[in-house]
Write an enzyme that holds these catalytic residues in place. Structure first.
Site, PDB file in Angstrom:
ATOM      1  N   GLU A 285      15.344 -31.046   6.779  1.00 41.73           N
ATOM      2  CA  GLU A 285      15.036 -32.180   7.664  1.00 41.73           C
ATOM      3  C   GLU A 285      15.495 -31.892   9.096  1.00 41.73           C
ATOM      4  OE1 GLU A 285      13.665 -35.684   6.984  1.00 41.73           O
ATOM      5  OE2 GLU A 285      13.426 -34.986   9.025  1.00 41.73           O
ATOM      6  N   ASP A 289      13.128 -31.526  12.395  1.00 41.35           N
ATOM      7  CA  ASP A 289      13.272 -32.447  13.523  1.00 41.35           C
ATOM      8  C   ASP A 289      13.540 -31.698  14.823  1.00 41.35           C
ATOM      9  OD1 ASP A 289      12.995 -34.274  11.505  1.00 41.35           O
ATOM     10  OD2 ASP A 289      15.052 -35.001  11.548  1.00 41.35           O
ATOM     11  N   SER A 483       8.632 -37.870   8.308  1.00 43.71           N
ATOM     12  CA  SER A 483       9.688 -37.118   9.004  1.00 43.71           C
ATOM     13  C   SER A 483       9.110 -36.146  10.034  1.00 43.71           C
ATOM     14  CB  SER A 483      10.477 -36.283   8.003  1.00 43.71           C
ATOM     15  OG  SER A 483      11.320 -37.078   7.243  1.00 43.71           O
TER      16      SER A 483
END
Ligand SMILES: *[C@@H]1O[C@H](CO)[C@@H](O)[C@H](O)[C@H]1NC(C)=O
Ligand SMILES: *[C@@H]1O[C@H](CO)[C@@H](O)[C@H](O)[C@H]1NC(C)=O
Length: 566
Positions: A285, A289, A483
């Protein structure tokens, strides 16, 4: 299970009924949340670290101020509030401070202030004392999925003298959330795709199966030229020991953005956070990002904000702490993207309200707050069994921007996992009243009874979220999820801010009044097909105009530049 619950509740009723304490029931859970088991009373001597939220003197005034500085046709548009101006609205009134101090000192307790405006206090006491003072029955509950235990109560009361002064006590009725991170869907070593030279607006055919920064630049017209403004900052939240690797970022940039090689990110930490760089510490994640901010928002100074495990916010994983941390800064980032969330029904209404109010404060300071909408379609942040649709938090909060996901290039369609729907806690804000009413009229009786027609609809916007190529732990693979969409949309906002700041204008701040304006929505590409199934239904359908699958649509950079007046 039902039997245990019945016994627990009857104990609580006795405690609340005690005439000596003059307690007033404040918050109550009707049932133990799914996935938790009750394991009996908590030991009387166990120390609880409680947070108390005090009533602010003028939150309604702050809301008016937020809309005045965020609504394009307002005379105050862009005149974001200072730290002191926000704190003047949020600080508790003197009589609130006096009532709470007298309660604390009468009970031999000392509290610490844990937010810049003084609206959050932290106070420790043994379970026995908390049970007495708050008419509670603190008990041990086990999360059956991971075995983690938490001490919670099914309800609590506050002394009559504190009614109107105390908004909530936490952690009490809100159970620890299960936080999701996207799955690395094609792990294993594979050759990274390389940047494709683009001609005009042509989107390379490969983008239909693998999404890279070049695809986003072609699809949304995102410029590759470097941003120029050093005061412009893009914040990327990191939680649950998800760490962003510089080595993976450089591997990603070499393949995707050779012109940006050696660009890196600043690091801020709170709650004992860190960002270890060993390959084994790579977080999918966090890498996603950071790669889809630095790799898309060319040259925008980007900060990875790593929240550690020493939460001061009581099992909220630092969700409140990070906002209070940024509210304490003289110059918080103008954009903050977060790809974590939880189902709205796992959090108490009072706590959801106060977290949402924290976003209001940061929005008034001029920060655009973006969150992924969730990956379970209408079933919420993770796929669970459900009879009614599960909205996600904080997407139901009206003071942030919720980002759903799309897939495909010609045209883009809704990703089937894109969470969307209607909050049960927050009413529909006026900025989306007209488009949401139109959607509901077209919807007719479909899904009737499964969602709250008066709730705030989400997501607001969307961006690509399927087969997005990243590097993690040295391996190249693809990930799916909203996400992906939140950092991508946040990067577009940061590049708009760069141009605005260069032109001597204010950054965009809280986005929604602009996005839902005629000029704002015309600068987004409407996504008109796809659904977000869940809870044994087909979910909602994307269609012309706003929908609770893809919101208003995906960004068009050139049109957005015009819409913001550049
Ligand atoms: C990146 O940094 C390395 C080490 O300092 C240097 O050798 C290399 O030339 C740099 N690459 C670019 C594209 O700036
Ligand atoms: C529906 O949403 C409103 C907020 O608009 C809320 O006050 C109400 O409690 C919600 N209803 C249910 C059943 O959750």
């Amino acid at each position: 299970m039902v039997f245990v619950r019945a016994i627990l509740l009857s104990f609580i009723s006795l405690a609340v009924a005690s005439p000596l304490q003059n307690l007033v029931l404040h918050e109550k859970m009707n049932a133990i949340p799914d996935g938790f088991a009750h394991n009996g009373p908590a030991a009387a001597s166990t120390t609880l670290n409680l947070r108390i939220n005090l009533a602010s003197n003028n939150m309604a005034g702050l809301e008016d101020a937020l809309f005045a500085v965020s609504t394009p046709d307002s005379a105050q548009y862009g005149q974001h509030l200072t730290k002191e101006e926000v704190e003047a609205f949020v600080a508790p009134k003197p009589d609130t401070v006096a009532a709470v101090n007298s309660f604390l000192s009468a009970n031999g307790l000392t509290a610490q202030t844990i937010s810049p405006a003084g609206d959050w206090l932290s106070v420790s006491m043994p379970v026995s004392k908390a049970n007495d003072l708050f008419g509670a029955q603190f008990s041990v509950f086990t999360n059956q999925a991971n075995g983690q235990q938490a001490i919670r109560t099914m309800e609590y009361s506050i002394p009559a003298s504190l009614v109107g002064h105390v908004e909530l006590v936490h952690p009490t009725v809100t159970f620890p959330a299960t936080f999701g991170a996207p799955k690395f869907t094609s792990p294993g070593v594979q050759a990274p795709s390389t940047a494709t030279a683009l001609v005009g607006d042509a989107v390379p055919a490969s983008c239909a199966t693998t999404v890279t920064p070049s695809c986003l630049q072609a699809l949304y017209g995102i410029p590759t030229t470097r941003a120029t403004q050093s005061s412009n900052k893009l914040g990327v939240s990191g939680f649950i020991d998800q760490f962003a690797q510089n080595a993976d970022l450089q591997t990603f940039l070499r393949a995707q953005r050779p012109d940006l090689v050696n660009t890196t990110f600043a690091l801020q930490t709170l709650d004992g956070g860190s960002n270890p760089q060993a390959a084994k510490d790579a977080g999918i994640e966090a890498n996603l990002d950071i790669q889809y901010t630095i790799g898309v928002a060319s040259g925008v100074p980007t900060t990875f904000i790593s929240v550690g495990d020493d939460f001061q916010d009581g099992d909220l994983e630092g969700f409140l702490d990070i906002i209070n941390f940024l509210l304490g800064e003289a110059a918080p980032p103008q954009v903050l993207t977060t790809s974590y969330g939880q189902n709205e029904n796992t959090i108490s209404r009072a706590l959801a309200n106060q977290l949402c109010n924290a976003y209001m404060q940061l929005g008034a300071r001029g920060t655009s707050i973006l969150f992924a909408s969730g990956d379970g379609g209408v079933a919420g942040s993770q796929t669970t069994s459900c009879k009614t649709f599960l909205p996600t938090f904080p997407s139901g909060c009206p003071f942030m921007t919720s980002v759903g996901a799309t897939t495909g290039i010609a045209p883009e369609v809704a990703a089937s996992f894109s969470s969307g729907g209607f909050s049960n806690f927050f009413a529909r804000p006026s900025y989306q009243n007209s488009v949401v009413s139109s959607f509901l009229t077209k919807l007719g009786s479909t899904n009737s009874g499964k969602f709250n027609v008066s709730g705030r609809g989400f997501p607001d916007v969307s961006a690509q979220g399927v087969n997005v190529e990243i590097v993690s732990g040295g391996e190249t693979g693809t990930v799916d999820g909203t996400s992906c969409a939140s950092p991508i949309f946040a990067s577009v906002v940061s590049l708009l801010n760069d141009r605005l700041i260069a032109a001597g204008k204010s950054p965009l701040g809280f986005l929604n009044p602009f996005l839902y304006s005629a000029a704002g929505s015309a600068a987004l590409t409407d996504v008109t097909s796809g659904t977000n199934p869940g809870c044994n239904t087909n979910g909602f359908s994307a269609g012309a105009g706003w929908d609770p699958v893809t919101g208003l649509g995906t960004p068009n950079f050139a049109k957005l530049l015009t819409a913001v007046g550049l």
